[in-house]
Design an enzyme around this catalytic site. Structure first.
Site, PDB file in Angstrom:
ATOM      1  N   TYR A   1       0.711  -1.322   0.076  1.00  0.00           N
ATOM      2  CA  TYR A   1       0.058   0.024  -0.107  1.00  0.00           C
ATOM      3  C   TYR A   1       0.963   1.162   0.048  1.00  0.00           C
ATOM      4  O   TYR A   1       0.870   2.102  -0.885  1.00  0.00           O
ATOM      5  CB  TYR A   1      -0.901  -0.132   1.387  1.00  0.00           C
ATOM      6  CG  TYR A   1      -1.815   1.405   1.487  1.00  0.00           C
ATOM      7  CD1 TYR A   1      -2.480   1.905   0.471  1.00  0.00           C
ATOM      8  CD2 TYR A   1      -1.231   2.053   2.538  1.00  0.00           C
ATOM      9  CE1 TYR A   1      -3.173   3.151   0.851  1.00  0.00           C
ATOM     10  CE2 TYR A   1      -1.951   3.335   2.938  1.00  0.00           C
ATOM     11  CZ  TYR A   1      -2.850   3.941   2.002  1.00  0.00           C
ATOM     12  OH  TYR A   1      -3.219   5.085   2.214  1.00  0.00           O
TER      13      TYR A   1
ATOM     14  N   LYS B   1       1.149   4.397  -2.891  1.00  0.00           N
ATOM     15  CA  LYS B   1       1.106   5.606  -2.875  1.00  0.00           C
ATOM     16  C   LYS B   1       2.434   6.245  -3.376  1.00  0.00           C
ATOM     17  O   LYS B   1       2.477   7.462  -4.081  1.00  0.00           O
ATOM     18  CB  LYS B   1       0.823   6.106  -1.526  1.00  0.00           C
ATOM     19  CG  LYS B   1      -0.629   5.749  -1.056  1.00  0.00           C
ATOM     20  CD  LYS B   1      -1.471   6.637  -1.695  1.00  0.00           C
ATOM     21  CE  LYS B   1      -3.135   6.023  -1.315  1.00  0.00           C
ATOM     22  NZ  LYS B   1      -4.101   6.980  -1.910  1.00  0.00           N
TER      23      LYS B   1
ATOM     24  N   ASN C   1      -3.309   9.465  10.222  1.00  0.00           N
ATOM     25  CA  ASN C   1      -4.353   8.473  10.316  1.00  0.00           C
ATOM     26  C   ASN C   1      -5.573   9.497  10.804  1.00  0.00           C
ATOM     27  O   ASN C   1      -5.700  10.069  11.678  1.00  0.00           O
ATOM     28  CB  ASN C   1      -4.108   7.901  11.659  1.00  0.00           C
ATOM     29  CG  ASN C   1      -3.183   6.729  11.286  1.00  0.00           C
ATOM     30  OD1 ASN C   1      -1.921   6.861  10.868  1.00  0.00           O
ATOM     31  ND2 ASN C   1      -3.487   5.343  11.260  1.00  0.00           N
TER      32      ASN C   1
ATOM     33  N   ARG D   1       2.369  -6.621  14.048  1.00  0.00           N
ATOM     34  CA  ARG D   1       2.296  -7.518  12.764  1.00  0.00           C
ATOM     35  C   ARG D   1       3.301  -6.967  11.697  1.00  0.00           C
ATOM     36  O   ARG D   1       3.613  -5.811  11.606  1.00  0.00           O
ATOM     37  CB  ARG D   1       0.715  -7.250  12.362  1.00  0.00           C
ATOM     38  CG  ARG D   1      -0.194  -7.988  13.393  1.00  0.00           C
ATOM     39  CD  ARG D   1      -1.647  -7.628  12.779  1.00  0.00           C
ATOM     40  NE  ARG D   1      -1.910  -6.232  12.790  1.00  0.00           N
ATOM     41  CZ  ARG D   1      -3.281  -5.755  12.457  1.00  0.00           C
ATOM     42  NH1 ARG D   1      -4.146  -6.905  12.459  1.00  0.00           N
ATOM     43  NH2 ARG D   1      -3.396  -4.665  12.757  1.00  0.00           N
TER      44      ARG D   1
ATOM     45  N   GLY E   1       4.853  -5.595   8.351  1.00  0.00           N
ATOM     46  CA  GLY E   1       4.202  -4.611   7.310  1.00  0.00           C
ATOM     47  C   GLY E   1       3.705  -3.183   7.686  1.00  0.00           C
ATOM     48  O   GLY E   1       3.656  -2.257   7.211  1.00  0.00           O
TER      49      GLY E   1
HETATM   50  N1  NAD Z   1      -8.606   7.255   6.060  1.00  0.00           N
HETATM   51  C1  NAD Z   1      -7.217   7.231   6.486  1.00  0.00           C
HETATM   52  O1  NAD Z   1      -6.745   7.341   7.670  1.00  0.00           O
HETATM   53  C2  NAD Z   1      -6.132   7.766   5.209  1.00  0.00           C
HETATM   54  C3  NAD Z   1      -4.709   7.932   5.707  1.00  0.00           C
HETATM   55  C4  NAD Z   1      -4.066   8.113   4.759  1.00  0.00           C
HETATM   56  C5  NAD Z   1      -4.472   8.112   3.334  1.00  0.00           C
HETATM   57  N2  NAD Z   1      -5.711   8.011   3.062  1.00  0.00           N
HETATM   58  C6  NAD Z   1      -6.306   7.983   1.595  1.00  0.00           C
HETATM   59  O2  NAD Z   1      -7.277   8.811   1.332  1.00  0.00           O
HETATM   60  C7  NAD Z   1      -8.006   8.408   0.405  1.00  0.00           C
HETATM   61  C8  NAD Z   1      -9.674   8.113   0.835  1.00  0.00           C
HETATM   62  O3  NAD Z   1      -9.219   7.248   2.213  1.00  0.00           O
HETATM   63  P1  NAD Z   1     -10.896   6.738   2.939  1.00  0.00           P
HETATM   64  O4  NAD Z   1     -10.478   6.407   4.174  1.00  0.00           O
HETATM   65  O5  NAD Z   1     -11.984   7.754   2.577  1.00  0.00           O
HETATM   66  O6  NAD Z   1     -10.969   5.316   2.173  1.00  0.00           O
HETATM   67  P2  NAD Z   1     -12.353   4.761   1.884  1.00  0.00           P
HETATM   68  O7  NAD Z   1     -12.378   3.088   1.791  1.00  0.00           O
HETATM   69  O8  NAD Z   1     -13.372   5.211   2.896  1.00  0.00           O
HETATM   70  O9  NAD Z   1     -12.913   5.555   0.485  1.00  0.00           O
HETATM   71  C9  NAD Z   1     -12.287   5.326  -0.771  1.00  0.00           C
HETATM   72  C10 NAD Z   1     -13.409   5.188  -1.659  1.00  0.00           C
HETATM   73  O10 NAD Z   1     -12.895   4.884  -2.956  1.00  0.00           O
HETATM   74  C11 NAD Z   1     -14.097   4.111  -3.693  1.00  0.00           C
HETATM   75  N3  NAD Z   1     -13.073   3.256  -4.569  1.00  0.00           N
HETATM   76  C12 NAD Z   1     -12.319   2.301  -4.398  1.00  0.00           C
HETATM   77  N4  NAD Z   1     -11.876   1.648  -5.347  1.00  0.00           N
HETATM   78  C13 NAD Z   1     -12.496   2.257  -6.429  1.00  0.00           C
HETATM   79  C14 NAD Z   1     -12.083   1.952  -7.877  1.00  0.00           C
HETATM   80  N5  NAD Z   1     -11.485   1.141  -8.418  1.00  0.00           N
HETATM   81  N6  NAD Z   1     -12.852   3.105  -8.596  1.00  0.00           N
HETATM   82  C15 NAD Z   1     -13.631   4.016  -8.255  1.00  0.00           C
HETATM   83  N7  NAD Z   1     -13.904   4.014  -6.597  1.00  0.00           N
HETATM   84  C16 NAD Z   1     -13.235   3.201  -5.839  1.00  0.00           C
HETATM   85  C17 NAD Z   1     -14.495   3.144  -2.515  1.00  0.00           C
HETATM   86  O11 NAD Z   1     -15.736   2.813  -3.039  1.00  0.00           O
HETATM   87  C18 NAD Z   1     -14.604   4.470  -1.279  1.00  0.00           C
HETATM   88  O12 NAD Z   1     -15.910   5.046  -1.673  1.00  0.00           O
HETATM   89  C19 NAD Z   1      -7.510   7.029  -0.205  1.00  0.00           C
HETATM   90  O13 NAD Z   1      -6.827   7.012  -1.158  1.00  0.00           O
HETATM   91  C20 NAD Z   1      -6.457   6.536   0.980  1.00  0.00           C
HETATM   92  O14 NAD Z   1      -5.490   5.693   0.764  1.00  0.00           O
HETATM   93  C21 NAD Z   1      -6.472   7.672   3.951  1.00  0.00           C
END
Ligand code: NAD
Length: 313
Positions: free
Chosen positions: A142, A146, A171, A265, A267
């Site tokens: 993951y 990124k 986070n 764990r 990774g």
């Molecule tokens: N939540 C965190 O703590 C956090 C931390 C660092 C980075 N991020 C990044 O922020 C972004 C949003 O995170 P989040 O927590 O809202 O995640 P989330 O899983 O709640 O939301 C991701 C959304 O993307 C959609 N999605 C996934 N694969 C898809 C695809 N192939 N095509 C179209 N839509 C798709 C999902 O249905 C979902 O609605 C992500 O890129 C994540 O990597 C989140």
């Protein structure tokens, strides 16, 4: 005229919060999501256009991005554990999907693309606090995905003149996260069932309240940033997961006897938090919500939306 912006992954946790802020600021919002992880119910009653599409479908993106002035690209598979189990799917969604998003943004002459990167998973076990000068060294597929995306965002800024911006999230916790599998959700379920709260190793994380984060993202869009630049959106503070668990138990008026410890764990990053000085200097962004009030507001939201996370509620 309201500025048209599109949010990929807008039905997810961060997206549902960002979309509400954008609507409040008067933007004309389109959401693109395949609803794989996000929930249609999070968008109930919102004045948004919804495109159901997969970011692996480049042609669908080219059509959806027509007339958009900015894109927030949030759609991804965000689980470290899942990425270790299935690095191929993680690569297809996160990296190939992002390449498609970038190509569609160039094809439609989009004014700015704001990307959801990560602080912790990108930096791996680099000694905290990390900042924009730290050398990325992911330890999970993951995190690697990124980093690859960040590479493409830099390349598209230089090769095609696309105005890209990378925001590295700490986070995130807060409302509209009923579907998430992270530590907050696991602990809340465990507390309410009287089951143990398991802590693997002694991890330290930078917990940012989602309203702070999405304010940072809109500041990123609205500020005059350099194409291809990166910003950590963080709180400048590391919180031990055991302390997070203890705060949650205390908010629910339970004692610490439910807490149990297991070895770390593979990774997963042991300790991570970032300095947000660059975001503060250039974007005027500082996180404002501290842990206890942020957790109280989040738990209040979960209690008011039990139907979204408690089967049979
Ligand atoms: N939540 C965190 O703590 C956090 C931390 C660092 C980075 N991020 C990044 O922020 C972004 C949003 O995170 P989040 O927590 O809202 O995640 P989330 O899983 O709640 O939301 C991701 C959304 O993307 C959609 N999605 C996934 N694969 C898809 C695809 N192939 N095509 C179209 N839509 C798709 C999902 O249905 C979902 O609605 C992500 O890129 C994540 O990597 C989140």
């Amino acid at each position: 005229m309201a500025k048209p912006v599109l949010v990929t992954g807008g039905a997810g946790f961060v997206g549902a919060n960002l979309v509400r802020l954008l609507l409040g600021k008067g933007y004309d919002v389109t959401i693109l999501d395949n609803f794989d992880r996000g929930r249609a119910a999070y968008l109930d009653g919102l004045d948004v256009r919804v495109v159901r599409a997969d970011i692996r479908d480049g042609e669908a993106l080219k059509t959806a991005f027509k007339g958009q002035e900015a894109i927030f690209h949030l759609a991804a598979y965000g689980s470290v554990v899942e990425s270790i189990e299935d690095p191929d799917t993680n690569f297809q969604v996160n990296v190939v999907g992002t390449l498609n998003v970038l190509k569609a943004a160039v094809a439609n002459d989009v004014g700015k693309l704001v990307f959801s990167s990560t602080g912790g998973a990108l930096m791996g076990n680099t000694a905290p606090p990390v900042n924009e000068k730290s050398v990325p060294r992911p330890i999970s597929p993951y995190g690697a995905s990124k980093l690859a995306c960040e590479g493409y965002l830099c390349a598209f800024a230089e090769s095609y003149g696309l105005n890209t911006l990378m925001c590295r999230f700490a986070n995130v916790y807060g409302p509209w996260s009923a579907h998430k599998q992270g530590v907050f959700n696991k602990y809340l379920v465990a507390i309410d069932k009287g089951e143990p709260l398991v802590v693997y190793g002694d991890p330290v994380r930078d917990f940012i309240y989602v309203e702070d984060l999405v304010r940072g993202l809109t500041l990123g869009l609205e500020s005059d940033t350099k194409a291809g630049d990166a910003y950590h959106l963080s709180t400048n503070t590391g919180v031990r997961i055991v302390d997070l668990a203890a705060e949650m138990l205390s908010i629910r008026r339970k004692n610490d006897s439910q807490l149990i410890r297991h070895p770390a764990r593979r990774g997963e990053v042991a300790e991570n938090f970032a300095e947000g000085h660059k975001a503060s200097a250039d974007l005027g962004f500082t996180a404002q919500v501290t842990l206890r009030p942020g957790l109280e507001k989040t738990i209040e939201w979960f209690d008011a939306h039990a139907d979204l996370w408690k089967p049979g509620a």
